[in-house]
Design an enzyme around this catalytic site. Structure first.
Site: not given
Ligand code: SER
Length: 312
Positions: A35, A139, A13, A143, A50, A9, A169
């Site tokens: 990526d 999500y 961002q 995580k 991935i 990735g 972020i």
């Protein structure tokens, strides 16, 4: 020994900025960007989906990789559009990385976790490190589960895996995609481009946030920390600032007095409301000396300085 790093990735961002920072620190050739999307001037780069374990292993062997920063993920808002794919990318692909680290005896793994692991049963302010985690998004579920696997692979197999719970972020270097906190980057661009911003959260929805420089600093500091000092291997709480859309709007208005905002909350408002408002990061302070440099005022000045040059 200088590490040989693979970033998944890398064109996302955080990935774009972290790749540059790691190359500055360890040398251009020491950091391999991977990526499913390509961008210019990001060599050395390899295309990597991935989910393709064979190619992942081939790349690790061919480049002599010793560390992996696993940034590839679908974020909170886009994840809700395709829950099963999100689970595959965010959790199943990460299990492959952990298993690969065990088999190939890699030196270190970085797993980005998030404030999305928190949920409606979590205390909303100064959220402590160890709290009930009942996330509302796939999500967050992926995580929170990934964090448990980090601790498991460390305790059972000795894999040196490290993890942070990133807040939203904000940076000028790259654009976010598919997150609930994305508004806090878009608002700066719109303030300069159109002078008006339509916000998809309510004016008073407060969330934990962090400037990109601090996020990069935290990541490298954690990865460089003495392993013996790390008391947990699931995600460390880290914090820098907390604000609502109205707070950031008023801060930008100090620089751009004519800037206007309107509010049109959508499904992301419910996601944001399920998270917490502010984070207690005292364990990160104690274990690896975490301390942020930026608050809302200094971040806004720096963001606008950089973006003004881009839009000239
Ligand atoms: N920035 C992320 C999101 O909004 C939170 O980790 O999904």
């Amino acid at each position: 020994m200088t590490p040989k790093i693979l970033i998944t990735g890398a064109n996302g961002q955080i990935g774009q900025v972290l790749t540059k920072a790691l190359r500055t620190k360890y040398g251009q050739e020491q950091v391999l960007a991977t990526d499913v999307n390509s961008i210019e001037n990001n060599e050395p780069f390899e295309f990597l989906d991935i989910m393709d374990t064979t190619k992942l292993h081939e790349i690790i062997d061919r480049h002599g990789i010793t560390q992996i920063y696993h940034l590839a993920a679908l974020l909170s808002a886009s994840g809700e559009k395709n829950p099963l794919k999100t689970w595959d990318i965010n959790l199943n692909a990460f299990l492959t990385i952990l298993e690969t680290a065990r088999e190939k005896k890699l030196d270190k793994i970085f797993f980005p976790s998030t404030i999305a692991v928190f949920g409606k049963t979590t205390p909303r302010t100064d959220t402590p490190q160890d709290v009930p985690l009942v996330p509302s998004t796939v999500y967050g579920m992926s995580k929170a589960t990934g964090e448990l696997w980090c601790q498991y692979y460390h305790d059972r197999y000795g894999v040196d895996v490290r993890s942070l719970r990133y807040p939203g972020i904000i940076g000028w270097q790259s654009l976010p995609g598919g997150g609930t906190t994305d508004y806090a980057v878009e608002i700066y661009h719109e303030a300069l481009k159109s002078g008006n911003f339509e916000c998809f959260l309510n004016k008073d929805t407060r969330l934990p946030m962090m400037y990109m420089d601090d996020a990069i600093k935290a990541t490298i500091q954690l990865m460089e920390a003495d392993s013996d000092r790390l008391s947990i291997r699931y995600g460390y709480n880290i914090s820098a600032m907390s604000f609502s859309p109205e707070d950031i709007y008023l801060e930008i208005k100090k620089h751009i007095p004519d800037f206007t905002i309107s509010y049109k909350p959508d499904y992301r408002e419910a996601i944001a409301r399920s998270w917490t408002e502010s984070i207690d990061s005292s364990l990160a302070q104690k274990d690896w000396d975490w301390k942020p440099d930026y608050d809302l005022t200094s971040m806004t000045t720096d963001m606008l300085d950089h973006l003004q040059n881009m839009y000239k």
